[in-house]
Write a protein that holds these residues in place. Structure first.
Motif, mmCIF file in Angstrom:
data_model
loop_
_atom_site.group_PDB
_atom_site.id
_atom_site.type_symbol
_atom_site.label_atom_id
_atom_site.label_comp_id
_atom_site.label_asym_id
_atom_site.label_seq_id
_atom_site.Cartn_x
_atom_site.Cartn_y
_atom_site.Cartn_z
ATOM 1 N N ASN A 194 0.847 -1.187 0.000
ATOM 2 C CA ASN A 194 0.000 0.000 0.000
ATOM 3 C C ASN A 194 0.889 1.246 0.000
ATOM 4 O O ASN A 194 1.806 1.368 0.807
ATOM 5 N N LEU A 195 0.617 2.192 -0.916
ATOM 6 C CA LEU A 195 1.434 3.410 -0.985
ATOM 7 C C LEU A 195 0.687 4.624 -0.454
ATOM 8 O O LEU A 195 1.161 5.755 -0.558
ATOM 9 N N THR A 196 -0.498 4.403 0.097
ATOM 10 C CA THR A 196 -1.302 5.559 0.529
ATOM 11 C C THR A 196 -1.282 5.743 2.037
ATOM 12 O O THR A 196 -1.877 6.689 2.542
ATOM 13 N N ASP A 197 -0.614 4.808 2.761
ATOM 14 C CA ASP A 197 -0.617 4.933 4.218
ATOM 15 C C ASP A 197 0.703 5.524 4.711
ATOM 16 O O ASP A 197 1.526 6.008 3.921
ATOM 17 N N GLU A 198 0.930 5.485 6.020
ATOM 18 C CA GLU A 198 2.131 6.099 6.603
ATOM 19 C C GLU A 198 3.263 5.090 6.744
ATOM 20 O O GLU A 198 4.325 5.425 7.233
ATOM 21 N N HIS A 199 3.016 3.825 6.359
ATOM 22 C CA HIS A 199 4.030 2.791 6.526
ATOM 23 C C HIS A 199 4.804 2.585 5.234
ATOM 24 O O HIS A 199 4.205 2.508 4.162
ATOM 25 N N PHE A 200 6.141 2.469 5.340
ATOM 26 C CA PHE A 200 6.963 2.244 4.155
ATOM 27 C C PHE A 200 7.983 1.150 4.423
ATOM 28 O O PHE A 200 8.532 1.071 5.525
ATOM 29 N N LYS A 201 8.218 0.316 3.410
ATOM 30 C CA LYS A 201 9.139 -0.808 3.593
ATOM 31 C C LYS A 201 10.582 -0.433 3.258
ATOM 32 O O LYS A 201 11.508 -0.752 3.982
ATOM 33 N N ASN A 202 10.791 0.231 2.132
ATOM 34 C CA ASN A 202 12.159 0.494 1.664
ATOM 35 C C ASN A 202 12.441 1.991 1.552
ATOM 36 O O ASN A 202 13.372 2.389 0.881
ATOM 37 N N VAL A 203 11.593 2.782 2.153
ATOM 38 C CA VAL A 203 11.706 4.229 1.992
ATOM 39 C C VAL A 203 11.816 4.884 3.362
ATOM 40 O O VAL A 203 10.992 4.637 4.245
ATOM 41 N N LYS A 204 12.884 5.701 3.535
ATOM 42 C CA LYS A 204 13.024 6.468 4.777
ATOM 43 C C LYS A 204 12.845 7.964 4.485
ATOM 44 O O LYS A 204 12.289 8.696 5.271
ATOM 45 N N THR A 205 13.389 8.393 3.347
ATOM 46 C CA THR A 205 13.261 9.802 2.942
ATOM 47 C C THR A 205 12.630 9.843 1.560
ATOM 48 O O THR A 205 12.563 8.816 0.868
ATOM 49 N N ILE A 206 12.237 11.022 1.148
ATOM 50 C CA ILE A 206 11.493 11.137 -0.120
ATOM 51 C C ILE A 206 12.340 10.711 -1.315
ATOM 52 O O ILE A 206 11.824 10.152 -2.286
ATOM 53 N N THR A 207 13.672 10.908 -1.240
ATOM 54 C CA THR A 207 14.500 10.517 -2.389
ATOM 55 C C THR A 207 14.613 8.996 -2.505
ATOM 56 O O THR A 207 14.933 8.479 -3.572
ATOM 57 N N ILE A 250 12.227 7.040 -2.617
ATOM 58 C CA ILE A 250 11.202 6.583 -3.575
ATOM 59 C C ILE A 250 11.837 6.455 -4.957
ATOM 60 O O ILE A 250 11.707 5.430 -5.635
ATOM 61 N N ALA A 251 12.569 7.515 -5.340
ATOM 62 C CA ALA A 251 13.215 7.482 -6.661
ATOM 63 C C ALA A 251 14.252 6.368 -6.735
ATOM 64 O O ALA A 251 14.369 5.689 -7.770
ATOM 65 N N SER A 252 14.979 6.118 -5.631
ATOM 66 C CA SER A 252 15.971 5.027 -5.679
ATOM 67 C C SER A 252 15.293 3.681 -5.864
ATOM 68 O O SER A 252 15.787 2.823 -6.609
#
Lengths: 207, 768
Positions: free
Chosen positions: A119-132, A134-136
């Motif tokens: 899910n990309l719409t919640d506050e939980h992220f697996k491989n993302v800590k900062t906004i950049t 996402i691009a990585s």
């Protein structure tokens, strides 16, 4: 039709007779016309330096398309400021959105609430800590290639724009089929450029 | 020339020669025509019923009721094969057996061969009906039947050919009429096409691999596929027209000289046109151009038949209004004219860029198949029924109703499907003002569903018409005499003392010599001579067809630069090969192409366009010809997650709302056949695919190992549990779906790999 009376041949087969009429003139004109056309076509497209190949006209179309897509913004780099800037740019976020629709929805779902990907719409992220990050992840992939690397396949501008779009999805908290995955991370940084169009255009609303 | 056969009616056996020895006596074999007539209608009903079911499945995928055997991918080949070879095939044989005997004033050469042909052909059809739904297929369109059936087809076809040509040799009519020329072209060319397109290496009784790969296989397939239309659905039906139309209209043929011109130009030019099925694909550009240009040049030769048909009715149009048989013929010939204008149009590259892979092609072939083949067949059958069953037609009124129901059925079929094809083509290529694709693929699918429903109505009406014909046939047959009357005919044998009339120039003295020669040549006395020599005529037709074919085939196979190799493209692993065989067996190619054309909207949607070097291990090729679903050539890059594919195979609608792909739950539980892998790899080895001896010997173990890895990853992606619903008696790693997923994950990825050794590098471009 000519006014000449039909003349029978002396042929007769099981009662079937045949006229000795000539082939209609227009038949000959069109037939030989197609032959001449074909010869000219072949000479032009396969022997003349003036002509172009299918691949050449395709490359031209690709170049024009990229110009159509990105002439205003030039080449983008996937840094924090750029990704944040386009989160507020309605026009270019649409490009990110259509890229997402073309490339990402099969795993992340049409509304990005997750399917076989998270899910990309919640506050939980697996491989993302900062906004950049996402691009990585878009560029290099994640989860041993389950999330495929796009850097050789996607235009760099599209990587930035789809990252901006994904970042913009956060906070909708749509219920997804997979539940929360990963950790809660700090909010995205705020837009730094005051001349951003954020003041006169609202953030992209979700469909 | 007026040596009419005198008919004497008797049921007693008659001596072969009349008293005095000047003439010979003979009876025609109409029993064989009656048998083929019955099977035409039976198989026609089957073919059209299967077509209606397939059409329903496109609008309503659940209509397969979860039964593998009647899923669209397996049913569509059954529909096409039944329509072409069973319905049209049996109709051709009715026409050939009935008319050849009369045009030759001779009984068939051998009754035994006639009946061997009849029963052989029906056995072939039954074999097709059993194997195709079972997923036993070569996956080459209209050549799906596996090799043992192909061998049978070759034997039966040769028997048919010998019988017909031997009948021509022992004929009692000095010259061969134009219908017979078309029959000769059919017999010779179908044999050549069938044999050379079906050359395979068997890997078991029910499995084989084409000896050609990739671009070359595609080239051979469409040389065959296009000429199956030419020499199975066009030339024999022109022969049929040339006999039954003047018979029914009681009018002479419009022009003998036009017959000559359009016969030879048709036979010579048609055979080149196949590559127009491969525009913008990974075949060499020159081949594609030849395919287009010969199709354009084919326009007038095709129309020669239409002109000779329609103008034969001059002075008889009042009969057309009154006689449903002539109405069938007129509509049939008109559809022939439209389809043979549309064919050259569709073969123009820029038109084809829009139409290829869309339903436009489907509308085009149904205008030809329902209009031309269907209506010519019905017209012929209605004309024959009273003659073959020797009783008046049961209901002329029902025949007329059939005509109108059938005509409305054709229109309701083709009009919505033309609209559907254009809609698809335009939606796929639409790019918005931001330079992005305007529509998702699935939007182009859901938009067509209403048109699919109208098509179902049209197809059902056409089937209903055929059932009316069947009823009329049965009721006419019921009124047949207790014993069929078999008249004895009498005609002199063709002697050797024929004096040819030399042609005289019809021009005055005020022209040059060349003009006189041209005028004499145009009177076609030379052709008249050929018409007396069936063997020479057959040889000439064979030469025309074979030479034209070799002009294209030889360069395709010998010019190395046609297929630049790519160093990173390697053979499939044993598991991927097993998966590919499942892809073939399920008929995935009926809905999915694997060929991305160098067209902007296409590379934006699917990725970098396909290169010839990517397919060098593809025996047979899987480029497909339709996109009912999206292209899969780069599927390995697009959807790399095994768990995604698994859910998608279980039920595509779980993933994509509006998808019309049927669920494939059986793939999730059917055990994979690992045991036959060595024989498959050996067959591939024989074809030159570089598997080492070690790889072949260890193939079962290596396939099992890869299957475990794929299954493990799927389970990991699914939070550590087997994602399948329902019973799980078979471990995931032993199922067909794992092999199929391994194959699909491999599609289109090789050119992105880094070469291990210095080799030809592949530059990647922005393709998305």
């Amino acid at each position: 039709m000519s006014t000449r009376p039909d003349v029978l041949t002396d042929h007769e087969y099981d009662g079937i007779q045949e006229y000795d009429n000539p082939t209609p003139g227009w038949w000959h004109w069109i037939f030989w016309g197609t032959v001449v056309f074909s010869a000219c076509y072949f000479v032009f497209f396969h022997m003349s330096p003036e002509s172009w190949t299918v691949e050449e006209s395709y490359e031209l179309a690709v170049a024009r398309n990229l110009e159509q897509q990105f002439s205003e913004i030039g080449d983008l780099t996937p840094d924090e400021a750029t990704i944040v800037r386009f989160m507020d740019d309605e026009k270019w976020l649409k490009v990110g959105k259509s890229t997402f629709a073309a490339e990402c929805v099969t795993c992340h779902g049409a509304d990005a609430s997750g399917l076989v990907g998270p899910n990309l719409t919640d506050e939980h992220f697996k491989n993302v800590k900062t906004i950049t990050d996402i691009a990585s992840v878009v560029m290099n992939g994640a989860a041993n290639g389950a999330m495929p690397a796009q850097k050789n396949r996607m235009h760099p501008n599209k990587i930035v724009l789809v990252s901006s779009y994904v970042a913009s999805l956060r906070g909708q908290n749509l219920p997804g089929p997979r539940g929360a995955e990963g950790e809660v991370i700090p909010p995205w940084p705020a837009a730094t450029e005051t001349e951003s169009s954020a003041t006169d255009t609202p953030n992209e609303q979700q469909p | 020339m007026a040596d009419h056969a005198a008919a004497v009616s008797t049921t007693q056996p008659v001596p072969a020669t009349a008293p005095g020895g000047a003439t010979e006596r003979f009876q025609y074999d109409d029993g064989i025509s009656r048998a083929f007539l019955l099977m035409t209608l039976i198989w026609g009903a089957v073919a059209m019923l299967v077509g209606v079911i397939a059409a329903i499945e496109l609008a309503l995928p659940e209509a397969n009721l979860g039964i593998p055997f009647i899923t669209f991918g397996r049913l569509r080949p059954l529909h096409t094969n039944a329509a072409i070879f069973a319905f049209a095939g049996n109709a051709i044989f009715v026409a050939v057996y009935y008319s050849t005997q009369r045009l030759c004033k001779a009984r068939m050469y051998s009754d035994w061969l006639s009946w061997f042909h009849f029963w052989g052909w029906q056995v072939i059809i039954v074999c097709a009906a059993l194997t195709l739904p079972s997923g036993i297929t070569q996956s080459k369109e209209y050549a799906e039947l596996e090799w043992p059936i192909d061998v049978l087809i070759a034997v039966v076809w040769v028997a048919f050919g010998i019988n017909v040509i031997a009948t021509m040799i022992k004929r009692r009519e000095r010259h061969m009429y134009v219908a017979l020329w078309f029959y000769i072209a059919t017999i010779v060319t179908v044999a050549v096409l069938h044999i050379f397109n079906n050359l395979v290496i068997p890997a078991g009784l029910f499995k084989s691999y084409s000896i050609y790969a990739g671009a070359q296989d595609a080239f051979m397939q469409w040389w065959y596929g296009h000429n199956a239309v030419a020499f199975f659905l066009t030339t024999p039906f022109l022969g049929l027209m040339y006999y039954f139309l003047p018979k029914a209209a009681e009018r002479p043929i419009f022009s003998y000289r036009l017959s000559i011109v359009h016969f030879w130009s048709l036979v010579f030019i048609y055979i080149w046109a196949g590559p127009h099925h491969l525009h913008y694909t990974a075949v060499p550009a020159w081949a594609s151009t030849l395919g287009m240009l010969f199709s354009v040049m084919l326009w007038m030769p095709s129309w020669g038949g239409m002109i000779n048909g329609l103008l034969t009715l001059r002075g008889a149009w009042h009969k057309v209004a009154a006689d449903p048989i002539l109405k069938f013929f007129v509509v049939g010939i008109t559809f022939y004219g439209m389809a043979t204008f549309e064919g050259p149009l569709l073969s123009v590259k820029s038109v084809n860029a829009l139409s290829h892979y869309t339903d436009w092609t489907i509308a085009h072939v149904h205008a030809g198949a329902l209009g031309w083949n269907g209506f010519m067949t019905f017209g012929m059958l209605y004309w024959l029924m009273p003659r073959l069953f020797q009783a008046p037609l049961w209901s002329p009124k029902l025949m007329n109703t059939h005509f109108w129901v059938g005509t409305i059925g054709i229109l309701l079929y083709i009009v919505p499907i033309y609209v559907a094809g254009l809609t698809q083509g335009l939606m796929w290529r639409a790019i918005d003002e931001d330079g992005q694709l305007a529509y998702n693929f699935v939007e182009s699918v859901t938009r067509l569903i209403p048109m699919y429903w109208v098509r179902i109505i049209g197809g059902t009406l056409f089937l209903l018409g055929l059932i009316m014909c069947f009823v009329n046939m049965l009721m006419t047959w019921a009124k047949r005499p207790a014993k069929y009357d078999s008249p004895v005919h009498e005609a002199p044998p063709v002697g050797s003392g024929y004096a040819e009339q030399p042609a005289q120039s019809r021009l005055g003295t005020a022209v040059v010599d060349v003009a006189h020669k041209l005028d004499i040549w145009s009177q076609a006395v030379w052709h008249r001579r050929w018409e007396r020599l069936p063997i020479r005529f057959t040889v000439m037709v064979t030469l025309a067809v074979v030479i034209a074919s070799l002009f294209e085939i030889v360069p395709t196979f010998v010019i190395k630069s046609n297929i630049p190799t790519i160093a990173t493209v390697t053979p499939y692993t044993p598991l991927e090969l097993a998966g590919r065989d499942i892809y073939v067996a399920e008929g995935c190619y009926n809905c999915h192409s694997q060929m991305i054309r160098p067209i902007l909207s296409e590379t934006i949607r699917y990725g970098e366009y396909s290169k010839p070097g990517e397919f060098v291990y593809d025996h047979p090729f899987q480029w497909g010809s339709r996109r009912i679903g999206p292209d899969l050539a780069r599927e390995g890059n697009s959807n790399p997650m095994g768990s995604w594919h698994l859910k998608h195979f279980e039920n595509p609608k779980q993933i994509t709302q509006g998808s019309i792909m049927p669920p494939y739950p059986w793939l999730l539980y059917d055990p994979l056949d690992f045991e036959s892998l060595p024989s498959r790899l050996r067959a591939m080895q024989q074809l030159g695919v570089p598997y080492t001896e070690d790889e072949v010997e260890a193939c079962i173990a290596s396939a099992q190992m890869q299957a475990r890895e794929v299954a493990k990853r799927i389970i990991e992606e699914s939070a550590g549990t087997d994602p399948r619903l329902g019973s799980k008696d078979v471990p995931l790693e032993d199922t067909k779906v794992v092999a199929l997923i391994a194959y699909i994950q491999r599609l289109g990825v090789d050119i992105y790999k880094t070469p291990e050794e210095p080799g030809e590098s592949v530059t990647l471009r922005e393709g998305r």
